[in-house]
Write an enzyme that holds these catalytic residues in place. Structure first.
Site, PDB file in Angstrom:
ATOM      1  N   LYS A 120       0.837  -1.212   0.000  1.00 26.44           N
ATOM      2  CA  LYS A 120       0.000   0.000   0.000  1.00 26.44           C
ATOM      3  C   LYS A 120       0.871   1.260   0.000  1.00 26.44           C
ATOM      4  CE  LYS A 120      -2.527   1.174   3.604  1.00 26.44           C
ATOM      5  NZ  LYS A 120      -2.816   2.461   4.201  1.00 26.44           N
ATOM      6  N   ASP A 138      -6.900   1.336   0.759  1.00 23.12           N
ATOM      7  CA  ASP A 138      -6.928   1.432   2.213  1.00 23.12           C
ATOM      8  C   ASP A 138      -8.336   1.113   2.701  1.00 23.12           C
ATOM      9  OD1 ASP A 138      -8.460   3.606   1.592  1.00 23.12           O
ATOM     10  OD2 ASP A 138      -7.451   4.974   2.982  1.00 23.12           O
TER      11      ASP A 138
END
Ligand code: SF4
Length: 212
Positions: A120, A138
């Site tokens: 991420k 997210d």
């Protein structure tokens, strides 16, 4: 959800915010990398408060190494998990100096090899510092993608794959910001603000709220 609806959603989000970006304060790829590293399970506002004081003093890998571990902690101690994050930040700075000439590498593999940097974080840096069409999923993007049925998936990796497949190229660089901001301010976790949502008529969530 069909292609036409997705296109309309993306067009509306773009019209409402043509040049979206992160809410983390940064002025270089290195500042962004460290801000993202510090932001896990913390708010962008909280991270900005710390980095607004840290970066005028130290905003390069060598400068942060020169602060020392305790020196760095004194700037970030208001952020959750700061002990672990401080250790990872120091190790990351050392690797940047040793392996990358003090620069942030524009490479997924090299980024993910840095301590504390996962897929991420690498996606955010590649997207926001270097303009790659990566999509960092997210908690907000995961929720919005599934709720609206825009891109459904059981985990963040599957949602990322689905988004990469269904989002047309012209929207790919910015879609990650639009969906995060939509999830942060409108399609919030507990009680989505459907009454003031600009994609309410396109969203396929079954339990929309009637007020905003
Ligand atoms: S209509 Fe409601 S559930 Fe759908 S995207 Fe908007 S805020 Fe979220």
């Amino acid at each position: 959800m069909n292609t036409q609806k997705r296109l309309e959603i993306l067009t509306r989000l773009r019209d409402a915010n043509p040049h979206p970006t992160t809410e983390l304060n940064f002025s270089t790829p290195f500042e962004l990398l460290i801000a993202v590293l510090l932001s896990a399970q913390a708010t962008d506002v909280g991270v900005n408060k710390a980095t607004d004081k840290l970066y005028p003093i130290a905003n390069t890998p060598q400068a942060i190494l020169d602060l020392g571990l305790e020196g760095l902690k004194s700037y970030i101690k208001t952020i959750g998990l700061f002990n672990t994050k401080a250790v990872n930040t120091m190790k990351t700075c050392q690797m940047l100096v040793d392996l990358h000439n003090g620069e942030v590498p524009e490479s997924r593999e090299a980024l993910e090899a840095l301590p504390g940097v996962g897929r991420k974080t690498a996606n955010v840096v590649l997207n926001t510092a270097f303009g790659w069409p990566t999509i960092a999923v997210d908690t907000h993007i995961f929720r919005v993608s599934n709720r609206t049925k825009f891109a459904m998936g059981k985990n963040v990796d599957l949602v990322e794959q689905k988004l990469l497949k269904v989002v047309p190229a012209e929207f790919k660089v910015d879609v990650h910001h639009w969906l995060i901001l939509h999830g942060r301010y409108t399609c919030v976790a507990r009680k989505p603000r459907c009454g003031s949502c600009i994609i309410e008529d396109l969203c396929e969530f079954k339990d929309k709220t009637s007020d905003d």
